[in-house]
Design a protein around this motif. Sequence first.
Motif, PDB file in Angstrom:
ATOM      1  N   VAL A   1       3.894  -1.436  -0.976  1.00  0.00           N
ATOM      2  CA  VAL A   1       2.601  -0.847  -1.322  1.00  0.00           C
ATOM      3  C   VAL A   1       2.310   0.398  -0.480  1.00  0.00           C
ATOM      4  O   VAL A   1       2.358   0.360   0.753  1.00  0.00           O
ATOM      5  CB  VAL A   1       1.454  -1.869  -1.136  1.00  0.00           C
ATOM      6  CG1 VAL A   1       0.146  -1.293  -1.645  1.00  0.00           C
ATOM      7  CG2 VAL A   1       1.779  -3.185  -1.839  1.00  0.00           C
ATOM      8  N   ILE A   2       2.045   1.495  -1.170  1.00  0.00           N
ATOM      9  CA  ILE A   2       1.731   2.759  -0.494  1.00  0.00           C
ATOM     10  C   ILE A   2       0.275   3.114  -0.762  1.00  0.00           C
ATOM     11  O   ILE A   2      -0.178   3.067  -1.915  1.00  0.00           O
ATOM     12  CB  ILE A   2       2.626   3.903  -1.040  1.00  0.00           C
ATOM     13  CG1 ILE A   2       4.095   3.611  -0.747  1.00  0.00           C
ATOM     14  CG2 ILE A   2       2.222   5.251  -0.446  1.00  0.00           C
ATOM     15  CD1 ILE A   2       5.043   4.623  -1.364  1.00  0.00           C
TER      16      ILE A   2
ATOM     17  N   TYR B   1      -4.467  -3.076   3.436  1.00  0.00           N
ATOM     18  CA  TYR B   1      -3.968  -3.478   2.126  1.00  0.00           C
ATOM     19  C   TYR B   1      -2.577  -2.943   1.828  1.00  0.00           C
ATOM     20  O   TYR B   1      -1.975  -3.320   0.851  1.00  0.00           O
ATOM     21  CB  TYR B   1      -4.921  -2.982   1.026  1.00  0.00           C
ATOM     22  CG  TYR B   1      -6.261  -3.683   1.025  1.00  0.00           C
ATOM     23  CD1 TYR B   1      -7.183  -3.463   2.034  1.00  0.00           C
ATOM     24  CD2 TYR B   1      -6.591  -4.570   0.007  1.00  0.00           C
ATOM     25  CE1 TYR B   1      -8.393  -4.102   2.035  1.00  0.00           C
ATOM     26  CE2 TYR B   1      -7.818  -5.215  -0.002  1.00  0.00           C
ATOM     27  CZ  TYR B   1      -8.711  -4.974   1.016  1.00  0.00           C
ATOM     28  OH  TYR B   1      -9.911  -5.620   1.013  1.00  0.00           O
ATOM     29  N   VAL B   2      -2.108  -2.003   2.631  1.00  0.00           N
ATOM     30  CA  VAL B   2      -0.877  -1.299   2.258  1.00  0.00           C
ATOM     31  C   VAL B   2       0.175  -1.375   3.357  1.00  0.00           C
ATOM     32  O   VAL B   2      -0.116  -1.683   4.502  1.00  0.00           O
ATOM     33  CB  VAL B   2      -1.180   0.184   1.930  1.00  0.00           C
ATOM     34  CG1 VAL B   2      -2.205   0.284   0.818  1.00  0.00           C
ATOM     35  CG2 VAL B   2      -1.665   0.949   3.168  1.00  0.00           C
TER      36      VAL B   2
ATOM     37  N   ILE C   1       1.221   2.120  -5.826  1.00  0.00           N
ATOM     38  CA  ILE C   1       0.548   3.215  -5.116  1.00  0.00           C
ATOM     39  C   ILE C   1      -0.951   3.086  -5.338  1.00  0.00           C
ATOM     40  O   ILE C   1      -1.400   2.875  -6.466  1.00  0.00           O
ATOM     41  CB  ILE C   1       1.033   4.592  -5.640  1.00  0.00           C
ATOM     42  CG1 ILE C   1       2.559   4.705  -5.507  1.00  0.00           C
ATOM     43  CG2 ILE C   1       0.343   5.728  -4.883  1.00  0.00           C
ATOM     44  CD1 ILE C   1       3.142   5.977  -6.112  1.00  0.00           C
ATOM     45  N   ILE C   2      -1.722   3.187  -4.262  1.00  0.00           N
ATOM     46  CA  ILE C   2      -3.175   3.034  -4.373  1.00  0.00           C
ATOM     47  C   ILE C   2      -3.865   4.305  -3.894  1.00  0.00           C
ATOM     48  O   ILE C   2      -3.608   4.770  -2.788  1.00  0.00           O
ATOM     49  CB  ILE C   2      -3.672   1.854  -3.512  1.00  0.00           C
ATOM     50  CG1 ILE C   2      -2.948   0.583  -3.939  1.00  0.00           C
ATOM     51  CG2 ILE C   2      -5.175   1.678  -3.646  1.00  0.00           C
ATOM     52  CD1 ILE C   2      -3.151  -0.560  -2.987  1.00  0.00           C
ATOM     53  N   GLU C   3      -4.720   4.869  -4.733  1.00  0.00           N
ATOM     54  CA  GLU C   3      -5.499   6.047  -4.327  1.00  0.00           C
ATOM     55  C   GLU C   3      -6.921   5.628  -3.996  1.00  0.00           C
ATOM     56  O   GLU C   3      -7.582   4.964  -4.791  1.00  0.00           O
ATOM     57  CB  GLU C   3      -5.522   7.086  -5.453  1.00  0.00           C
ATOM     58  CG  GLU C   3      -6.494   8.241  -5.149  1.00  0.00           C
ATOM     59  CD  GLU C   3      -6.486   9.367  -6.174  1.00  0.00           C
ATOM     60  OE1 GLU C   3      -5.566   9.422  -7.022  1.00  0.00           O
ATOM     61  OE2 GLU C   3      -7.421  10.198  -6.120  1.00  0.00           O
ATOM     62  N   THR C   4      -7.396   6.001  -2.803  1.00  0.00           N
ATOM     63  CA  THR C   4      -8.791   5.748  -2.465  1.00  0.00           C
ATOM     64  C   THR C   4      -9.379   6.992  -1.825  1.00  0.00           C
ATOM     65  O   THR C   4      -8.649   7.816  -1.274  1.00  0.00           O
ATOM     66  CB  THR C   4      -8.965   4.612  -1.428  1.00  0.00           C
ATOM     67  OG1 THR C   4      -8.354   5.020  -0.199  1.00  0.00           O
ATOM     68  CG2 THR C   4      -8.364   3.323  -1.890  1.00  0.00           C
TER      69      THR C   4
END
Lengths: 316, 132
Positions: A48-49, A158-159, A142-145
């Motif tokens: 997870v990135i 989380y990553v 991939i998570i964008e916040t």
Amino acid sequence: MNGIEIVNKVLSGDNRAIAKLISNIENQAPNIDEVLMKLYPHTGNAYVIGVTGATGVGKSTLINGLINHYKSQGLRLGVICIDPSSPITGGAILGDRLRLVNSIDERVFIRSMTTRGYKGGITKSLRDVIRVLDASGKELIIIETIGVSQVDVEIANYVDTLLLVVMPYMGDEIQLMKAGLLEVADIVVINKADLTNSEDMVLAIKENLNSNNGWEVPVIKTVAINGFGIPELINKINEHKNYLLTTNGIEKKRKDRIKEEILEEIFNIVKQNIVGDEKFDEIVKKVFEKEITPHFAAQLLIKKHKFLIFNNCVDV
Amino acid sequence: MERKIRVLIAKPGLNGHDRGAKVVARALRDAGMEVIYLGMRLTPDQIVNAAIQEDVDVIGLSVLSGAHDTLVPEVMRILKEKGAEDIKVIVGGIIPDDDVKKLKEIGVVEVFGPGTLTPQIVKFIKEIVAKG
Ligand SMILES: Nc1nc2c(ncn2[C@@H]2O[C@H](COP(=O)(O)OP(=O)(O)OP(=O)(O)O)[C@@H](O)[C@H]2O)c(=O)[nH]1
Ligand SMILES: [Mg+2]
């Protein structure tokens, strides 16, 4: 669809089922715990990135570059883009997907989510949504916040690898990030390096970095709109991943994460069983009038509801 | 927690601008909906893929004359092919009456012509989602 059907479809990578399950998580559908329990043994395989940074720095455009690269390697990808919801209406316009639309097809699963009032730049459902994508066979998520202030460091929990994206001209913001995002970032990306000389920026950031458990945090310049710097970024992501794998950092990270989640769950369970107390207002009044402290009030309530809390827990 | 209405706004085809689509997107947001704004120059495949992954209740297609008789039917066809025909499709744009009829025949739930006020669209979406 019943629980088992949903689980089987999600495990087979069915986009419709994945999407519906994510909605059910967001809406806290009744049978959700049971479904998540069945999925859980199939999780833990995805890497997870996280990609965070102020609004407009180019996070989505960078992710687009990452998607193109990883897709060409044949990896199965999941992407979660989180945007804040309006605190007043709860509505939101989710525009990240727009930047990704040309690089994606059925094989890349992208979901846009809002924070639904949750703090820290993330959403309450994020952990479970990551698990759904993980169980569905995505090898990379991939998570964008949006991340600007100190409260937005939550995403780090989380990553596996966290990218902090900034752009030139953000000198003052860097000062602000010093005691927050810069501390938790694994890689710092200065995007929009085409706009101005960003060497000063590189120095300013390097001055404010602490080494992260022995990992030397790299600072990389990119131009997301033309792909400059993306290969180097990908190398650094790989290096960080290898670093975590060889130092056992990944196991520690993930165990810390589980611990954090369990503690949060305990808090939620206790809270859920207490908020409905018919005497709550009276107790608040007592605290307000300085008869008891909030700390004492909390203990009083926990004691009073111990059987309720106990009985509402499943047998294990 | 209350169930949020999710809407995909997209403009298929190559021509035109997306001003109208943006106005509608903002109105829906202000009505508390989650709006996935997909922009313009999209293929029907891209639109349906996004609608499925985002699990939207409604797709709003902003179309310019000419695009509606090829691209909208294509969106409807792919939705059906993917077993996602429960996602409701509404269309906005200048469309001749005869063609409005044709669009409704292939499953488009409503067509909003120029001069439609955004509260009408908000109300309509809330109603069709409530009906299920
Ligand atoms: N000049 C320049 N513009 C860029 C670069 N990367 C992105 N942009 C532009 O910056 C704008 C914002 O890019 P996004 O990728 O949407 O930024 P974001 O951080 O995802 O924005 P939010 O999701 O709204 O927070 C777009 O107009 C991009 O085309 C870059 O390297 N150089
Ligand atoms: Mg973005």
